[in-house]
Motif scaffolding. Structure first.
Motif, PDB file in Angstrom:
ATOM      1  N   GLN A  51       0.733  -1.484   0.056  1.00 26.68           N
ATOM      2  CA  GLN A  51      -0.031   0.040   0.084  1.00 26.68           C
ATOM      3  C   GLN A  51       0.854   1.394  -0.100  1.00 26.68           C
ATOM      4  OE1 GLN A  51      -2.442   0.746   3.644  1.00 26.68           O
ATOM      5  NE2 GLN A  51      -4.054   1.528   2.246  1.00 26.68           N
ATOM      6  N   ASP A  52       1.800   1.266   0.840  1.00 21.57           N
ATOM      7  CA  ASP A  52       2.820   2.378   0.925  1.00 21.57           C
ATOM      8  C   ASP A  52       3.590   2.714  -0.333  1.00 21.57           C
ATOM      9  OD1 ASP A  52       1.710   2.966   3.510  1.00 21.57           O
ATOM     10  OD2 ASP A  52       3.653   2.006   4.443  1.00 21.57           O
ATOM     11  N   PHE A  53       3.939   1.680  -0.923  1.00 22.58           N
ATOM     12  CA  PHE A  53       4.847   1.441  -2.228  1.00 22.58           C
ATOM     13  C   PHE A  53       3.925   2.296  -3.350  1.00 22.58           C
ATOM     14  CE2 PHE A  53       6.293  -0.360  -6.136  1.00 22.58           C
ATOM     15  CZ  PHE A  53       7.487   0.279  -6.231  1.00 22.58           C
ATOM     16  N   LEU A  54       2.684   1.754  -3.442  1.00 24.87           N
ATOM     17  CA  LEU A  54       1.818   2.247  -4.437  1.00 24.87           C
ATOM     18  C   LEU A  54       1.254   3.541  -4.290  1.00 24.87           C
ATOM     19  CD1 LEU A  54      -0.268  -1.006  -5.092  1.00 24.87           C
ATOM     20  CD2 LEU A  54       1.506  -0.172  -6.687  1.00 24.87           C
ATOM     21  N   GLN A  55       1.538   4.186  -3.067  1.00 27.71           N
ATOM     22  CA  GLN A  55       1.261   5.592  -2.804  1.00 27.71           C
ATOM     23  C   GLN A  55       2.337   6.737  -3.136  1.00 27.71           C
ATOM     24  OE1 GLN A  55      -1.810   6.607  -2.454  1.00 27.71           O
ATOM     25  NE2 GLN A  55      -2.468   4.250  -2.646  1.00 27.71           N
ATOM     26  N   VAL A  56       3.632   6.042  -3.308  1.00 23.85           N
ATOM     27  CA  VAL A  56       4.394   6.943  -3.684  1.00 23.85           C
ATOM     28  C   VAL A  56       4.418   7.580  -5.186  1.00 23.85           C
ATOM     29  CG1 VAL A  56       7.058   7.042  -4.246  1.00 23.85           C
ATOM     30  CG2 VAL A  56       6.527   5.596  -2.330  1.00 23.85           C
ATOM     31  N   SER A  57       4.523   8.930  -5.165  1.00 20.47           N
ATOM     32  CA  SER A  57       4.391   9.865  -6.350  1.00 20.47           C
ATOM     33  C   SER A  57       4.722   9.200  -7.648  1.00 20.47           C
ATOM     34  CB  SER A  57       4.100  11.070  -6.121  1.00 20.47           C
ATOM     35  OG  SER A  57       5.524  11.451  -5.965  1.00 20.47           O
ATOM     36  N   ALA A  58       6.153   8.908  -7.537  1.00 17.05           N
ATOM     37  CA  ALA A  58       6.895   8.616  -8.718  1.00 17.05           C
ATOM     38  C   ALA A  58       6.412   7.194  -9.206  1.00 17.05           C
ATOM     39  CB  ALA A  58       8.290   8.362  -8.032  1.00 17.05           C
ATOM     40  N   VAL A  59       6.134   6.498  -8.254  1.00 13.30           N
ATOM     41  CA  VAL A  59       5.516   4.859  -8.662  1.00 13.30           C
ATOM     42  C   VAL A  59       4.226   4.894  -9.278  1.00 13.30           C
ATOM     43  CG1 VAL A  59       4.760   2.720  -7.811  1.00 13.30           C
ATOM     44  CG2 VAL A  59       6.883   3.798  -6.609  1.00 13.30           C
ATOM     45  N   LYS A  60       3.272   5.753  -8.401  1.00 14.63           N
ATOM     46  CA  LYS A  60       1.981   6.037  -9.148  1.00 14.63           C
ATOM     47  C   LYS A  60       2.033   6.557 -10.609  1.00 14.63           C
ATOM     48  CE  LYS A  60      -0.293   7.952  -5.601  1.00 14.63           C
ATOM     49  NZ  LYS A  60      -1.564   8.902  -4.991  1.00 14.63           N
ATOM     50  N   GLU A  61       2.780   7.665 -10.873  1.00 14.98           N
ATOM     51  CA  GLU A  61       2.987   8.033 -12.038  1.00 14.98           C
ATOM     52  C   GLU A  61       3.591   7.202 -13.332  1.00 14.98           C
ATOM     53  OE1 GLU A  61       5.422  11.572 -11.446  1.00 14.98           O
ATOM     54  OE2 GLU A  61       3.996  12.483 -10.405  1.00 14.98           O
ATOM     55  N   SER A  62       4.449   6.239 -12.638  1.00 17.86           N
ATOM     56  CA  SER A  62       4.957   5.323 -13.780  1.00 17.86           C
ATOM     57  C   SER A  62       4.159   3.991 -14.075  1.00 17.86           C
ATOM     58  CB  SER A  62       6.439   4.974 -13.391  1.00 17.86           C
ATOM     59  OG  SER A  62       6.395   3.962 -12.189  1.00 17.86           O
ATOM     60  N   LEU A  63       3.424   3.556 -13.162  1.00 17.45           N
ATOM     61  CA  LEU A  63       2.433   2.389 -13.253  1.00 17.45           C
ATOM     62  C   LEU A  63       1.503   2.621 -14.284  1.00 17.45           C
ATOM     63  CD1 LEU A  63       2.297   0.856  -9.645  1.00 17.45           C
ATOM     64  CD2 LEU A  63       3.898   0.239 -11.596  1.00 17.45           C
ATOM     65  N   PRO A  64       1.031   1.675 -15.115  1.00 20.66           N
ATOM     66  CA  PRO A  64      -0.109   1.686 -15.992  1.00 20.66           C
ATOM     67  C   PRO A  64      -1.362   1.619 -15.072  1.00 20.66           C
ATOM     68  CG  PRO A  64       0.797  -0.091 -16.222  1.00 20.66           C
ATOM     69  CD  PRO A  64       1.635   0.329 -15.388  1.00 20.66           C
ATOM     70  N   GLN A  65      -2.250   2.485 -15.563  1.00 14.49           N
ATOM     71  CA  GLN A  65      -3.771   2.374 -14.851  1.00 14.49           C
ATOM     72  C   GLN A  65      -4.501   1.180 -15.543  1.00 14.49           C
ATOM     73  OE1 GLN A  65      -4.487   4.289 -12.226  1.00 14.49           O
ATOM     74  NE2 GLN A  65      -2.470   4.855 -12.435  1.00 14.49           N
ATOM     75  N   GLY A  66      -5.137   0.401 -14.611  1.00 14.80           N
ATOM     76  CA  GLY A  66      -5.740  -0.772 -15.173  1.00 14.80           C
ATOM     77  C   GLY A  66      -4.652  -1.640 -15.822  1.00 14.80           C
ATOM     78  N   ALA A  67      -3.923  -2.099 -14.911  1.00  8.39           N
ATOM     79  CA  ALA A  67      -2.871  -2.840 -15.744  1.00  8.39           C
ATOM     80  C   ALA A  67      -3.058  -4.129 -16.468  1.00  8.39           C
ATOM     81  CB  ALA A  67      -1.935  -3.358 -14.561  1.00  8.39           C
ATOM     82  N   PHE A  68      -4.173  -4.808 -15.957  1.00  9.83           N
ATOM     83  CA  PHE A  68      -4.928  -6.057 -16.565  1.00  9.83           C
ATOM     84  C   PHE A  68      -5.345  -5.555 -17.935  1.00  9.83           C
ATOM     85  CE2 PHE A  68      -8.101  -9.143 -17.134  1.00  9.83           C
ATOM     86  CZ  PHE A  68      -7.563 -10.377 -17.037  1.00  9.83           C
ATOM     87  N   ALA A  69      -6.128  -4.488 -17.802  1.00 10.04           N
ATOM     88  CA  ALA A  69      -6.585  -4.272 -19.313  1.00 10.04           C
ATOM     89  C   ALA A  69      -5.414  -3.717 -20.212  1.00 10.04           C
ATOM     90  CB  ALA A  69      -7.506  -3.329 -19.000  1.00 10.04           C
TER      91      ALA A  69
END
Length: 78
Positions: A51-69
């Motif tokens: 949860q903490d990792f996914l809330q880091v702004s740099a991580v949020k910006e680099s991960l695709p939204q809706g990864a499964f899709a």
């Protein structure tokens, strides 16, 4: 982790980045297979780290939204 937010302390470090892909792929696998791979109640420290990792702004910006899709779209073009 001994009470720290991340493996190296209170800030994101190399170990967190190297293990960070797990936080994304666990959700993708669970969504694709419709099974629960990871039980946050059994592993609350790891669940909090994810949860903490996914809330880091740099991580949020680099991960695709809706990864499964996104993955389905990418592989359907092969």
């Amino acid at each position: 982790m001994k009470g720290n937010k991340f493996y190296g302390g209170e800030t994101l470090g190399l170990v967190d980045v190297m293990l960070g892909w797990i936080s994304l792929w666990l959700g993708v696998i669970e969504e694709a297979a419709a099974v629960q791979v990871f039980d946050p109640e059994k592993f609350p420290v790891i669940a909090k780290w994810i949860q903490d990792f996914l809330q880091v702004s740099a991580v949020k910006e680099s991960l695709p939204q809706g990864a499964f899709a996104w993955i389905l779209c990418e592989f359907s073009q092969l």
